[in-house]
Design a protein around this motif. Sequence first.
Motif, PDB file in Angstrom:
ATOM      1  N   TYR A 110      -3.008   0.202  -3.959  1.00 32.29           N
ATOM      2  CA  TYR A 110      -2.707  -1.158  -3.516  1.00 32.29           C
ATOM      3  C   TYR A 110      -2.054  -1.877  -4.676  1.00 32.29           C
ATOM      4  O   TYR A 110      -2.472  -1.730  -5.836  1.00 32.29           O
ATOM      5  CB  TYR A 110      -3.992  -1.881  -3.116  1.00 32.29           C
ATOM      6  N   SER A 117      -4.086   7.083  -2.998  1.00 28.49           N
ATOM      7  CA  SER A 117      -3.418   5.913  -2.401  1.00 28.49           C
ATOM      8  C   SER A 117      -3.708   4.681  -3.246  1.00 28.49           C
ATOM      9  O   SER A 117      -4.743   4.599  -3.919  1.00 28.49           O
ATOM     10  CB  SER A 117      -3.835   5.721  -0.945  1.00 28.49           C
ATOM     11  N   HIS A 142      -8.832   0.102   1.860  1.00 24.89           N
ATOM     12  CA  HIS A 142      -9.126  -0.893   0.830  1.00 24.89           C
ATOM     13  C   HIS A 142     -10.533  -1.472   0.976  1.00 24.89           C
ATOM     14  O   HIS A 142     -10.854  -2.488   0.362  1.00 24.89           O
ATOM     15  CB  HIS A 142      -8.088  -2.022   0.946  1.00 24.89           C
ATOM     16  N   TYR A 181       0.877  -1.186   0.000  1.00 23.13           N
ATOM     17  CA  TYR A 181       0.000   0.000   0.000  1.00 23.13           C
ATOM     18  C   TYR A 181       0.903   1.221   0.000  1.00 23.13           C
ATOM     19  O   TYR A 181       1.916   1.236   0.717  1.00 23.13           O
ATOM     20  CB  TYR A 181      -0.889   0.024   1.238  1.00 23.13           C
ATOM     21  N   CYS A 192      -4.642   0.411   6.331  1.00 29.25           N
ATOM     22  CA  CYS A 192      -4.613   0.121   4.886  1.00 29.25           C
ATOM     23  C   CYS A 192      -5.851  -0.660   4.468  1.00 29.25           C
ATOM     24  O   CYS A 192      -6.451  -0.404   3.417  1.00 29.25           O
ATOM     25  CB  CYS A 192      -3.358  -0.673   4.545  1.00 29.25           C
TER      26      CYS A 192
END
Length: 280
Positions: A153, A151, A218, A143, A214
Amino acid sequence: MAAMSDSHPDNSASSSIDRDELLSLARAVAAESAQYASRHRPQGRVEVHSTKSSATDVVTHLDRECEDLIRGRILDARPDDGFIGEEGEPTPHSSGVTWIVDPIDGTVNFVYGLPDSAVSIAASLHGRIEIGVVVNISTGEEYFAQRGGGSFYANQHGGVRLKSEGTDQLSHALIGTGFHYTLGIREHQAQAVARLLSHVRDIRRTGSAALDLCRLAHSKLDGYVEQGLKPWDLAAGSLIAEEAGIILAGLGVEPDERLVIAAPGALAEEFFALVRSLGF
Ligand code: LIP
């Protein structure tokens, strides 16, 4: 996230800092350190090297080796930067940039061989977090975020930009949390979490604040609450969450060691009011 204590930003210095370079360095070093920890982790349980705030607040030799690796790579590349790590002494900056590092967040999980431990690397500029990277040591999942840049992943199959979405119904919310190493604080937290449980879907206690934040980014959690987080637990994950649309707060406006609460906008107001009413 609350600004790390620092002097007033020098705009000329700030404008000369290349945030893309900071992020690229952080991603490369985080990946290297995660691979080092994974490859050097012995079978079975990892031997505890020492303890800190309590008998269960453990440090392994790999915590120290990974922090030394991270510190060395970063300060070799940027010798005028400051460095704050969980395991070593802080060093000041003359560049305006300070690195905030947890070499193994979720140390107890790492000792036991459970999957949720991560390298967490962030860089602040005059006290404001500008980039953050979290890499899961077991899976290599990454991440990362840059302030104002979103942001993301990434895993071995590719990457995706994160935009948090979750329930707007508190009774359907899956909430991440954690507990302090100090017994008295844990007892207080356990009572507050017991009260929280009757208002939400369920809780998850994974053991890594960085990965919890994170996963909130997500959309794998709907909210997060924890007390007692250190700057290195919080720095990278808080920016990754913010850049995915998560709102963070504490007892007041800013998240801090006293309390971190986090949720998407649709749930934040109700969740924050509930947490603050439950005696966390
Ligand atoms: C951990 C945090 C976690 C908390 C644990 C521990 P560490 O950090 O990430 O959220 O619940 O008690 O503090 O000690 O593994 O770096």
